[in-house]
Design a protein around this motif. Structure first.
Motif, PDB file in Angstrom:
ATOM      1  N   ALA A 237       1.070  18.532  -7.185  1.00  0.00           N
ATOM      2  CA  ALA A 237       2.220  17.849  -6.601  1.00  0.00           C
ATOM      3  C   ALA A 237       3.063  18.795  -5.758  1.00  0.00           C
ATOM      4  CB  ALA A 237       3.080  17.225  -7.706  1.00  0.00           C
ATOM      5  N   GLY A 238       3.791  18.180  -4.828  1.00  0.00           N
ATOM      6  CA  GLY A 238       4.696  18.948  -3.989  1.00  0.00           C
ATOM      7  C   GLY A 238       5.178  18.092  -2.837  1.00  0.00           C
ATOM      8  N   PRO A 239       6.165  18.565  -2.101  1.00  0.00           N
ATOM      9  CA  PRO A 239       6.643  17.795  -0.950  1.00  0.00           C
ATOM     10  C   PRO A 239       5.549  17.689   0.110  1.00  0.00           C
ATOM     11  CG  PRO A 239       7.602  19.996  -0.965  1.00  0.00           C
ATOM     12  CD  PRO A 239       6.890  19.835  -2.268  1.00  0.00           C
ATOM     13  N   GLY A 240       5.434  16.524   0.694  1.00  0.00           N
ATOM     14  CA  GLY A 240       4.397  16.328   1.703  1.00  0.00           C
ATOM     15  C   GLY A 240       4.560  14.999   2.401  1.00  0.00           C
ATOM     16  N   PHE A 241       3.459  14.459   2.852  1.00  0.00           N
ATOM     17  CA  PHE A 241       3.474  13.242   3.665  1.00  0.00           C
ATOM     18  C   PHE A 241       2.980  12.049   2.847  1.00  0.00           C
ATOM     19  CE2 PHE A 241       2.885  16.843   6.509  1.00  0.00           C
ATOM     20  CZ  PHE A 241       3.864  16.615   7.471  1.00  0.00           C
ATOM     21  N   LEU A 242       3.655  10.922   3.008  1.00  0.00           N
ATOM     22  CA  LEU A 242       3.229   9.697   2.340  1.00  0.00           C
ATOM     23  C   LEU A 242       1.780   9.377   2.693  1.00  0.00           C
ATOM     24  CD1 LEU A 242       3.587   7.010   0.830  1.00  0.00           C
ATOM     25  CD2 LEU A 242       4.619   6.084   2.931  1.00  0.00           C
ATOM     26  N   ALA A 243       1.428   9.524   3.968  1.00  0.00           N
ATOM     27  CA  ALA A 243       0.061   9.190   4.390  1.00  0.00           C
ATOM     28  C   ALA A 243      -0.969  10.023   3.641  1.00  0.00           C
ATOM     29  CB  ALA A 243      -0.078   9.388   5.905  1.00  0.00           C
ATOM     30  N   TYR A 244      -0.626  11.251   3.287  1.00  0.00           N
ATOM     31  CA  TYR A 244      -1.567  12.067   2.511  1.00  0.00           C
ATOM     32  C   TYR A 244      -1.749  11.494   1.116  1.00  0.00           C
ATOM     33  CZ  TYR A 244      -3.799  15.817  -0.030  1.00  0.00           C
ATOM     34  OH  TYR A 244      -4.671  16.528  -0.828  1.00  0.00           O
ATOM     35  N   ASP A 245      -0.643  11.190   0.426  1.00  0.00           N
ATOM     36  CA  ASP A 245      -0.758  10.682  -0.939  1.00  0.00           C
ATOM     37  C   ASP A 245      -1.522   9.361  -0.965  1.00  0.00           C
ATOM     38  OD1 ASP A 245      -0.078  12.078  -3.210  1.00  0.00           O
ATOM     39  OD2 ASP A 245       1.744  10.941  -3.626  1.00  0.00           O
ATOM     40  N   LEU A 246      -1.329   8.531   0.062  1.00  0.00           N
ATOM     41  CA  LEU A 246      -2.059   7.264   0.126  1.00  0.00           C
ATOM     42  C   LEU A 246      -3.528   7.479   0.451  1.00  0.00           C
ATOM     43  CD1 LEU A 246       0.496   5.024   2.086  1.00  0.00           C
ATOM     44  CD2 LEU A 246      -0.003   4.957  -0.363  1.00  0.00           C
ATOM     45  N   SER A 247      -3.833   8.485   1.245  1.00  0.00           N
ATOM     46  CA  SER A 247      -5.210   8.680   1.716  1.00  0.00           C
ATOM     47  C   SER A 247      -6.165   9.125   0.621  1.00  0.00           C
ATOM     48  CB  SER A 247      -5.231   9.719   2.845  1.00  0.00           C
ATOM     49  OG  SER A 247      -5.071  11.042   2.339  1.00  0.00           O
ATOM     50  N   VAL A 248      -5.641   9.689  -0.459  1.00  0.00           N
ATOM     51  CA  VAL A 248      -6.523  10.290  -1.466  1.00  0.00           C
ATOM     52  C   VAL A 248      -7.386   9.240  -2.163  1.00  0.00           C
ATOM     53  CG1 VAL A 248      -6.599  11.674  -3.575  1.00  0.00           C
ATOM     54  CG2 VAL A 248      -4.938  12.225  -1.790  1.00  0.00           C
ATOM     55  N   LEU A 249      -6.850   8.036  -2.350  1.00  0.00           N
ATOM     56  CA  LEU A 249      -7.643   6.991  -3.008  1.00  0.00           C
ATOM     57  C   LEU A 249      -8.853   6.593  -2.161  1.00  0.00           C
ATOM     58  CD1 LEU A 249      -7.658   5.032  -5.561  1.00  0.00           C
ATOM     59  CD2 LEU A 249      -6.832   3.338  -3.935  1.00  0.00           C
ATOM     60  N   PRO A 250      -8.692   6.186  -0.897  1.00  0.00           N
ATOM     61  CA  PRO A 250      -9.896   5.854  -0.120  1.00  0.00           C
ATOM     62  C   PRO A 250     -10.804   7.058   0.107  1.00  0.00           C
ATOM     63  CG  PRO A 250      -7.932   5.806   1.273  1.00  0.00           C
ATOM     64  CD  PRO A 250      -7.459   5.904  -0.135  1.00  0.00           C
ATOM     65  N   TRP A 251     -10.219   8.246   0.261  1.00  0.00           N
ATOM     66  CA  TRP A 251     -11.059   9.446   0.389  1.00  0.00           C
ATOM     67  C   TRP A 251     -11.990   9.578  -0.804  1.00  0.00           C
ATOM     68  CZ3 TRP A 251     -10.970  13.231  -3.377  1.00  0.00           C
ATOM     69  CH2 TRP A 251     -11.863  14.289  -3.164  1.00  0.00           C
ATOM     70  N   SER A 252     -11.462   9.378  -2.014  1.00  0.00           N
ATOM     71  CA  SER A 252     -12.257   9.540  -3.225  1.00  0.00           C
ATOM     72  C   SER A 252     -13.459   8.605  -3.212  1.00  0.00           C
ATOM     73  CB  SER A 252     -11.391   9.276  -4.459  1.00  0.00           C
ATOM     74  OG  SER A 252     -12.158   9.312  -5.644  1.00  0.00           O
ATOM     75  N   TYR A 253     -13.224   7.367  -2.812  1.00  0.00           N
ATOM     76  CA  TYR A 253     -14.314   6.390  -2.795  1.00  0.00           C
ATOM     77  C   TYR A 253     -15.344   6.758  -1.733  1.00  0.00           C
ATOM     78  CZ  TYR A 253     -16.701   1.883  -2.931  1.00  0.00           C
ATOM     79  OH  TYR A 253     -17.658   0.893  -3.055  1.00  0.00           O
ATOM     80  N   LEU A 254     -14.878   7.063  -0.530  1.00  0.00           N
ATOM     81  CA  LEU A 254     -15.795   7.445   0.545  1.00  0.00           C
ATOM     82  C   LEU A 254     -16.625   8.661   0.149  1.00  0.00           C
ATOM     83  CD1 LEU A 254     -13.318   7.066   3.546  1.00  0.00           C
ATOM     84  CD2 LEU A 254     -15.329   5.635   3.151  1.00  0.00           C
ATOM     85  N   PHE A 255     -15.969   9.635  -0.447  1.00  0.00           N
ATOM     86  CA  PHE A 255     -16.623  10.881  -0.834  1.00  0.00           C
ATOM     87  C   PHE A 255     -17.657  10.636  -1.929  1.00  0.00           C
ATOM     88  CE2 PHE A 255     -15.997  14.962  -3.446  1.00  0.00           C
ATOM     89  CZ  PHE A 255     -17.037  15.609  -2.796  1.00  0.00           C
ATOM     90  N   ARG A 256     -17.264   9.915  -2.986  1.00  0.00           N
ATOM     91  CA  ARG A 256     -18.171   9.694  -4.103  1.00  0.00           C
ATOM     92  C   ARG A 256     -19.378   8.844  -3.709  1.00  0.00           C
ATOM     93  NH1 ARG A 256     -16.171   6.507  -7.478  1.00  0.00           N
ATOM     94  NH2 ARG A 256     -14.116   6.093  -6.552  1.00  0.00           N
ATOM     95  N   LYS A 257     -19.164   7.897  -2.807  1.00  0.00           N
ATOM     96  CA  LYS A 257     -20.240   7.008  -2.388  1.00  0.00           C
ATOM     97  C   LYS A 257     -21.039   7.555  -1.204  1.00  0.00           C
ATOM     98  CE  LYS A 257     -19.171   3.792  -5.386  1.00  0.00           C
ATOM     99  NZ  LYS A 257     -20.065   3.438  -6.507  1.00  0.00           N
TER     100      LYS A 257
END
Length: 341
Positions: A237-257
């Motif tokens: 965790a840390g200060p950053g961008f909303l778009a980054y925190d949101l992107s991690v969920l679809p990234w995980s699916y794309l990456f795993r699949k």
């Protein structure tokens, strides 16, 4: 006399795995928790252990690993979680030591490490569309609750240098990496840093969880059928961008699949996730949505770097050179995704 003594060789440890019995003794000694059962859950970026006391209370002890990115972020993580829990957000609350310390320092052969204790998060990882909507809604609650956090600051700002430049440094130290592949990553990193610099002025900022890939929150259902979710593992965790925190969920699916674009399952989950975030009071601008492909790439680079930076522990098989070669094409394909729902 051993061979090591005879030749004056010195054993240099890179990572020690503590026995569950040792963790149970440390928790009992420092937190006053009587431990009936203790077992290792996962050896990952940190080592996690599940504990149960005789009265049925459950906990997770995290033994922080020494990582190349710098010192432990535990002071910020524990203080942030205490703040979020006090505001009613669904998080696995920390359990301080009996003397009030947020974590315990322990001497290991490879150096000092930290041990922290947390409440166990009941339930299972999100699976249904309702689960993903609930996950998005709680993430919005966490972001809102963190706005007035005052306490130890994070060691990390989740920006271009943290997400991409550190990875480039790890790749430059990778043994035997071909010059053309390394140069491809240099161009890629500098492109992403430049794109982020152009976009960041119009992007929303939050205190990011940093690892919201769908496996760091559990959904539980009570006898009446009411669902709740609890987030845990705020080590990134840390200060950053909303778009980054949101992107991690679809990234995980794309990456795993192994996908270069979303399939129907991800599109449905993503739509419910965003709907949940908005229904929880979270605001997502068009600029945030437009930046999602950029942050998908930055997330992938960060994750790649976490493995490439731990070759001393995990070895090159965790990020083989042939796999690194393929990721250049994957990242280029993700560049053109439309993640607006």
């Amino acid at each position: 006399m051993t061979d090591r003594q005879e030749h004056g060789d010195e054993l240099v440890p890179t990572h020690t795995t503590a026995a569950a019995a040792s963790v149970a003794r440390w928790v009992a000694r420092h937190h006053g928790v009587q431990v009936q059962q203790c077992h290792m859950v996962r050896r990952g970026l940190n080592d996690s252990y599940a504990l149960r006391s005789p009265d049925g209370s459950r906990y997770v002890a995290r033994l922080y690993s020494i990582r190349p990115r710098g010192g432990f972020n535990v002071d910020f993580e524990v203080a942030l979680l205490a703040h979020l829990a006090a505001k009613g957000a669904g998080v696995a609350a920390p359990v301080p030591a009996t003397d009030g310390r947020a974590h315990i320092g322990l001497a290991f052969p490879e150096g000092a490490r930290a041990l922290a204790l947390f409440r166990f998060a009941d339930g299972v990882v999100p699976d249904t569309l309702d689960d993903f909507e609930l996950t998005g809604r709680m993430l919005a609650t966490i972001h809102a609750a963190a706005r007035d956090y005052v306490g130890p600051q994070s060691r990390y700002v989740l920006d271009g240098p943290h997400l991409a430049l550190k990875t480039l440094g790890y790749l430059e130290a990778y043994p035997g990496l071909e010059d053309d592949l390394l140069e491809a990553y240099r161009r890629l990193v500098h492109r992403l840093i430049s794109e982020l610099a152009e976009a960041e002025g119009g992007l929303s900022r939050v205190v990011c969880h940093g690892d919201t890939h769908g496996f760091n929150n559990h959904v539980s259902t009570d006898a009446a059928g009411h669902k709740t979710t609890v987030f845990f593992d705020f080590d990134d965790a840390g200060p950053g961008f909303l778009a980054y925190d949101l992107s991690v969920l679809p990234w995980s699916y794309l990456f795993r699949k192994g996908l270069k674009e979303p399939d129907d399952v991800l599109r449905e989950r993503w739509a419910h996730y965003l709907r949940g975030y908005r229904s929880g009071g979270g605001e997502i601008s068009e600029r945030d949505l437009a930046a999602l492909p950029l942050f998908l790439q930055l997330r992938h680079l960060w994750n790649l770097g976490e493995a490439a930076g731990r070759l001393h522990h995990w070895g090159t098989s965790s990020v083989p050179a042939e796999w690194l070669q393929k990721q250049v094409d994957v990242l280029e394909a993700w560049r053109g995704l439309d993640m607006r729902a």
